[in-house]
Design a protein around this motif. Structure first.
Motif, PDB file in Angstrom:
ATOM      1  N   UNK A  63      46.591  30.942  -7.411  1.00  0.00           N
ATOM      2  CA  UNK A  63      47.735  30.286  -8.049  1.00  0.00           C
ATOM      3  C   UNK A  63      48.771  31.312  -8.510  1.00  0.00           C
ATOM      4  N   UNK A  64      48.305  32.435  -9.036  1.00  0.00           N
ATOM      5  CA  UNK A  64      49.227  33.496  -9.465  1.00  0.00           C
ATOM      6  C   UNK A  64      49.991  34.072  -8.275  1.00  0.00           C
ATOM      7  N   UNK A  65      49.278  34.242  -7.174  1.00  0.00           N
ATOM      8  CA  UNK A  65      49.887  34.765  -5.947  1.00  0.00           C
ATOM      9  C   UNK A  65      51.016  33.838  -5.487  1.00  0.00           C
ATOM     10  N   UNK A  69      53.050  44.262  -2.622  1.00  0.00           N
ATOM     11  CA  UNK A  69      51.794  43.958  -3.304  1.00  0.00           C
ATOM     12  C   UNK A  69      52.011  42.785  -4.249  1.00  0.00           C
ATOM     13  N   UNK A  70      50.968  42.019  -4.455  1.00  0.00           N
ATOM     14  CA  UNK A  70      51.043  40.854  -5.344  1.00  0.00           C
ATOM     15  C   UNK A  70      49.946  40.944  -6.397  1.00  0.00           C
ATOM     16  N   UNK A  71      50.249  40.368  -7.560  1.00  0.00           N
ATOM     17  CA  UNK A  71      49.266  40.260  -8.644  1.00  0.00           C
ATOM     18  C   UNK A  71      48.714  41.626  -9.049  1.00  0.00           C
ATOM     19  N   UNK A  72      49.530  42.670  -8.937  1.00  0.00           N
ATOM     20  CA  UNK A  72      49.120  44.031  -9.320  1.00  0.00           C
ATOM     21  C   UNK A  72      47.832  44.474  -8.642  1.00  0.00           C
TER      22      UNK A  72
END
Length: 270
Positions: free
Chosen positions: A130-132, A83-86
DNA sequence: ATGGTAGGAAGCCTA
């Protein structure tokens, strides 16, 4: 041992099962990585795909949105996802395959599209994109990418000028803005990953894998973007003998807006 | 300069 690997944003697997069948009968990939399957795992058309010869299925689905799958004729030594970015979004799957050259890891990604406004302050979706990418960069480096790895997927970014129909006209359009391109290049450099497609089809050539539905004649206008990618770590990059963007599929009836991208890996003993 | 199309779920969201 030759492995044909393909990646394709199918834009919903269920109404396009017959396209997967048609693509399989034409190019017969050993491993097919799909994005935007848009179906929960318990409704995934596993039986039909197994009938095609994809006995090994790794799926990470969710209702309505996103969803990734890896279909394979070769058995998996391992299956994992992240999982990414919670968020619980189904945007990643990874498998390993045992080959003549040892284990080969395959990552399948569906990077967030990022919405319309290319400003992280104004647009949460762009911030998420961008966070990903930052999380990908932090993770996919060092020990994680020390061996033979392939990374494929709809990365939703066309990095090079010749990956879009008009560099100038798309500079402020999400998918080709400098901030995204830099972020994607940073993921690549952290690996270290090589762009396996551009290794074979140099950037002097225009190359697209996606054409918008919102076009009267997509092929004639040819306003495409190269959003779908195949990367390889140094350990396998030179084993990739052939790449192709299978543009035909974009012209089929009721198509996905993406075309499959194909790479052949020659892993015979030397 | 705008609006154009598609899929899924449920009458709007995301791409």
């Amino acid at each position: 041992m030759t492995i044909t690997l393909a990646t394709w944003n199918i834009n919903s697997i269920r109404p396009r099962l017959h396209h997967v069948e048609r693509f399989d009968s034409d190019r017969a990939p050993d491993i097919l990585c799909l994005q935007e399957t848009k179906v929960m795992n318990d409704q995934f058309p596993a039986a039909a795909l197994k009938k095609l010869g994809y006995e090994h299925l790794a799926i990470n689905g969710q209702k309505s949105y996103h969803g990734v799958a890896i279909l394979s004729r070769l058995p998996f030594a391992s299956v994992d996802m992240r999982s990414f970015c919670s968020k619980e979004d189904a945007r990643h799957l990874e498998v390993t395959i045992d080959t003549d050259h040892g284990p080969l890891r395959i990552h399948n990604f569906y990077v967030p599209a990022g919405g319309d406004i290319p400003d992280p302050e104004e647009n949460d979706k762009f911030r998420h994109k961008l966070d990903f990418l930052d999380e990908m960069k932090a993770w996919l480096t060092g020990e994680e990418t020390a061996g033979a790895s392939i990374l494929v997927g709809d990365l939703n970014i066309a990095p090079h000028e010749n990956d879009v129909w008009s560099h100038k006209q798309l500079l402020k359009v999400v998918s080709h803005t400098p901030v995204e391109v830099e972020a994607l290049n940073a993921v690549q450099a952290a690996g270290p990953w090589q762009d396996a497609v551009r290794n074979r089809i140099p950037v002097e050539h225009r190359l697209y894998s996606w054409w918008s539905y919102r076009s009267r004649d997509w092929s004639k206008a040819d306003k495409g973007r190269r959003l779908d990618h195949i990367w390889a770590t140094d350990a396998v990059a030179d084993k990739i003998s052939h790449v192709e963007i299978y543009r035909d599929a974009r012209g089929w009836e009721k198509p996905s807006d993406h075309a499959p991208v194909i790479a052949k890996l020659d892993l015979s003993h030397s």
